[in-house]
Motif scaffolding. Sequence first.
Motif: not given
Lengths: 382, 270
Positions: A85-88, A130-135, A273-276
């Motif tokens: 998630g962090g890498y995305a 961003f929407p793609f990355a969030a997905l 991970g994405a928020l971290y």
Amino acid sequence: MSMTRQPALLGTSGLIFLAVLFVAAVLVPVLNLYAAPDSAVHVPTYVVSLLGKYLTYALLALSVDLIWGYVGILSLGQGAFFALGGYAMGMYLMRQIGTRGVYGDPVLPDFMVFLNWKELPWFWYGFDMFPFAALMVLLAPGLLALVFGWFAFRSRVTGVYLSIITQAMTFALLLAFFRNDMGFGGNNGLTDFKDILGFNIQADGTRLTLFVLSALALGLGYILCRFLVRSHFGKVLVAVRDAETRVRFTGYRAENYKLVAFVVSAMLAGIAGALYVPQVGIINPSEFSPANSIEIIVWVAVGGRGTLVGAALGAVLVNYAKTYFTSGMLAPYWLFMLGGLFVAVTLFLPKGIVGTYYDWREKRRQHDDIPDEPLATPRPAE
Amino acid sequence: MTDIAIPEPTTAAEPAPAAKKELTEALLYLDAVTVTFDGFRALNALSFTVDPGEMRAVIGPNGAGKTTMMDVITGKTRPDRGDVFFNGGTTDLTKLDETQIATLGIGRKFQKPTVFENHTVLDNLRLALKGQRRALPNIFHRESAAARERIDEIFETIRLTEHRDRLGGALSHGQKQWLEIGMLLAQDPKLLLVDEPVAGMTDAETAQTAELLREINANGHSVVVVEHDMTFVRDLGVRVMCLHEGSVLAEGTLDQVSANERVIEVYLGR
């Protein structure tokens, strides 16, 4: 035990937890923005990000508790989902740098220019949106969990063997992401982020927003987990944990139940991970290290496995201790203390802080209400 | 063209008429089932049938293959050889796994009582109750009024109404056995396989259990009970089958079976 009665969606401890979270989400920004910088109650921005980091760890711990506490899946590779998630998110942030990188290439991130790559690898396509990355934050960990879990649960790999292969999974990813030719920045990972959705990632406002979003994600993640474990689905999960064979002979596909929980858990870890990553400013392969995943288990064990609230509490407490001790002269001994903590909790507090509190509360309630008759008077089911 | 078309020997593949009738009329049909574990023959060409609505007691010394027989029927163990059919020969159980077999309508009670210890007695029955089994729909599952009524009925049958809010793990040994039988009832199977239901029970509980199983059988469920307790088997008053070294040694009423020389020799003792 808290499970004797059909509990409300949010029990007392759940309400307290959400209330504390809400107060923190309001108070921390207020004290950051409006308290005088030299006053005792001022919260500096670096503390805001530190607290935000704790909250993402708490969400990560929640994701472990969902599968460990309620399904008995001791995953020693949960850090892999967090890192994916962090890498995305990191890939999105890299693409936002644009020409502001050291080499000024409008498309290629610095490390690719440095490695003499001429064009963007296909798996970096779309991460400028961003929407793609969030997905992908959801899909990358979710798909890995789906494939891994499908094979593992269908082959009925359980217990310590499952733990070992989850550990092997995260270790394999660690080695893979270390390689420069994987295309994820190798050893250095992804860093030097400039902005997120057009906002400067270093700005106080952005930091506060990320903190509040982390609190929101933790709160919603808690409500989701709570909803799941209270449902008929969740009762089957606990049944699988306690008597898997019985569940099969009752006509449930235990492996499917495990798989759904495992995928949901991986996605929650991915969100954490994405928020971290934007709050700490870097993602590198060390996030895949097996030791990280084991640390998450310690957080959950300390807080109280199978209580959800305890997992979040344990994550914050242990990480606060970590920050405190690793910044002083005790720093070299932190790992000994962490190991000692795990041993102490296992020996003296096997149900963790919250689990022990629940036991104490239940004992007191029985003592107060019904001194002679341990069988409670029949209560309405719902 | 030198190929010669060989006609399929269709007639040879058909079972003999007598066997076929037995197959189509039986709820459960085992023919020449053999299971070997590391050279040990747990089942040795075991054959028997259970009719719809029948209750059957199975006795036999330890290691006779009683539990392995249940494992084969419920899909836990695959036989090396032999046929296992359900529903008048329509379903080949050797091709299915535990979950599919449970869904078909075969319920199993284990030797050691196995209930969900951290769920209330009520939730144990809710989980067992015939209904939705798929994971995702069960996230949003709501209990129907009919389900609630059925659970109340089962509580009456297994005499655990006043314990409904206790945890499964807090029940006494005998109560757990009943709860497990209640969970089987909730599954509404055509066939119940019950492994040593009165082990560790008091005499009064044993008698009540016999009554409970007769009641279940009278309601149209076929039952196969494995039990060592001869008083209990006598209480059941049903056809008895004695297993020895993986095959049927004797079959008949309890009196016939207990009069059998071989049964006395290997099991009952003189």
